[in-house]
Write an enzyme that holds these catalytic residues in place. Structure first.
Site, mmCIF file in Angstrom:
data_model
loop_
_atom_site.group_PDB
_atom_site.id
_atom_site.type_symbol
_atom_site.label_atom_id
_atom_site.label_comp_id
_atom_site.label_asym_id
_atom_site.label_seq_id
_atom_site.Cartn_x
_atom_site.Cartn_y
_atom_site.Cartn_z
ATOM 1 N N VAL A 277 46.896 46.408 -22.059
ATOM 2 C CA VAL A 277 45.973 47.013 -23.258
ATOM 3 C C VAL A 277 46.213 48.327 -23.674
ATOM 4 O O VAL A 277 45.807 49.183 -22.603
ATOM 5 C CB VAL A 277 44.669 46.443 -23.090
ATOM 6 C CG1 VAL A 277 43.680 46.968 -24.468
ATOM 7 C CG2 VAL A 277 44.374 45.044 -23.077
ATOM 8 N N LYS B 54 45.035 40.863 -26.029
ATOM 9 C CA LYS B 54 44.439 42.030 -25.584
ATOM 10 C C LYS B 54 42.867 41.888 -25.709
ATOM 11 O O LYS B 54 42.038 42.623 -24.903
ATOM 12 C CB LYS B 54 44.781 43.443 -26.418
ATOM 13 C CG LYS B 54 46.274 43.428 -25.882
ATOM 14 C CD LYS B 54 47.061 44.525 -27.050
ATOM 15 C CE LYS B 54 48.411 44.650 -26.858
ATOM 16 N NZ LYS B 54 49.294 45.019 -27.810
HETATM 17 N N1 HSE Z 1 54.362 44.549 -29.955
HETATM 18 C C1 HSE Z 1 53.223 45.285 -29.338
HETATM 19 C C2 HSE Z 1 52.836 46.209 -30.275
HETATM 20 C C3 HSE Z 1 53.676 45.806 -28.078
HETATM 21 O O1 HSE Z 1 53.278 46.218 -31.231
HETATM 22 O O2 HSE Z 1 51.788 46.906 -30.078
HETATM 23 C C4 HSE Z 1 52.598 46.510 -27.216
HETATM 24 O O3 HSE Z 1 51.779 45.475 -26.506
#
Ligand code: HSE
Length: 347
Positions: A152, A225
């Site tokens: 996170v 998250k």
């Molecule tokens: N794909 C995710 C983002 C990567 O764009 O935040 C990090 O978790």
């Protein structure tokens, strides 16, 4: 501290870079001597029980895939599970790609590590989103630590901030922009009038988007998250299916224009309010601290005594996320040192 690194993508490479660099600097000042004794990837592994030197780590990075063709320590074809089981180490760092269907192969890597008495640091959201309550119990049962700071906020210490800095206060609600890709897309749409598809293609070029773009735009990444925050910070026992989730596919340029007329904009917000985990596009005032642009992440903790606390930072990136791995390794090192002290004082 002997480390087995499982996964050699952008975060894995960041971990070897940071450990090689920090080895000579600050980390030694913590009485912390990390040694990567194995790197396992899909083609096999590189194993040196005495530790891969910074020069060797750099050589492996320069040579690229497949890593197992290293002339000195390469072990083509050896599965990661065998490496975890057979190589002596204190910690497994699990940084393989996210899979939210069944969390594999990371879930098996983590459980194998626990069963062989190894602590785990992971940046992989899959196992935590699908099985966090079971994994924390299994870690406790095996008397090992599970740390996941990089899941996170990337390098931004959102979990630690809530757990440590706000200890003693009561967190009543959490709201955050927890996904850089969707924040970039919404920022491009609202500030530059760029269409959804074009903004998504740009985000993919920048390397922030997940391999499967639906993970980002349908809010799954944010939901993972929210699960981790909910369990770790709010003491819930939830999994991904408990999150009420809506992505950003239906956010139009018109809706963003209308919000702008009210001094607001639309962001993909992950929240836990009155215990309810939710992900949905939400109108927020442009002057609220949470309202960050581009790929930035931000999180606001509403607390009983300290009111609102907002933390802003980069939520993705190889080296940024690898810095969270180092933070977790130091935390485990600290906990192990305390354990030793307690054992000595009891004996
Ligand atoms: N794909 C995710 C983002 C990567 O764009 O935040 C990090 O978790």
């Amino acid at each position: 501290m002997r480390i087995i690194l499982v996964g050699y993508g952008v975060v894995g490479k960041g971990v070897t870079t940071i450990i090689a660099r920090r080895y000579a600097e600050k980390v030694k000042g913590y009485g912390f001597n990390p040694k990567i004794v194995a790197i396992a990837d899909i083609d096999g592994a590189v194993i040196n029980p005495r530790g891969l030197s910074p020069q060797k780590l750099e050589e492996i990075k320069q040579r690229g895939y497949p890593i197992s063709k290293d002339p000195d320590f390469g072990r083509p074809g050896i599965p990661a599970l065998d490496v975890i089981e057979s190589v002596e180490a204190e910690v497994v760092v699990e940084v393989t790609p996210v899979n939210i269907k069944n969390a594999e192969p990371a879930l098996s890597h983590i459980t194998k590590a626990f069963k062989t008495g190894k602590h785990v640091v992971t940046t992989n959201k899959g196992p935590l989103a699908l099985a966090m309550p079971a994994l924390t119990e299994l870690a406790e049962y095996n008397n090992v630590y599970l740390r996941f700071s990089g899941t996170v906020g990337g390098g931004t210490p959102m979990l630690e901030f809530a757990k440590r800095c706000l200890a003693g206060d009561r967190i009543l609600a959490i709201r955050g922009i927890l996904n850089g890709t969707t924040n970039y897309i919404l920022t491009e749409m609202s500030q530059n009038g760029v269409g959804f598809q074009e903004a998504l293609a740009n985000a993919q070029k920048l390397g922030y988007a997940e391999r499967e773009p639906s993970m980002d735009i349908d809010g799954c990444d944010t939901a993972c998250k929210v699960v981790i925050l909910s369990n770790w910070i709010m003491n819930q026992k939830i999994t991904l299916k408990d999150v009420d989730r809506t992505g950003i596919r239906n956010v139009s340029l018109e809706a963003l224009d209308e919000a702008a007329k009210r001094g607001n904009t639309i962001k993909l917000i992950g929240s836990i309010d009155e215990g309810k985990p939710t992900v949905k596009p939400t109108e927020i005032p442009k002057n609220h601290p949470l309202c960050v642009s581009g790929v930035l992440n931000a999180i606001t903790f509403s607390t009983e005594y300290a009111a609102e606390q907002t933390l802003i930072g980069r939520g993705a990136g190889g080296i940024e996320t690898a810095s969270a791995v180092l933070r977790d390794l130091l935390d485990i090192r600290h906990k192990l040192a305390n354990r030793m002290l307690n054992n000595n004082s009891e004996s």
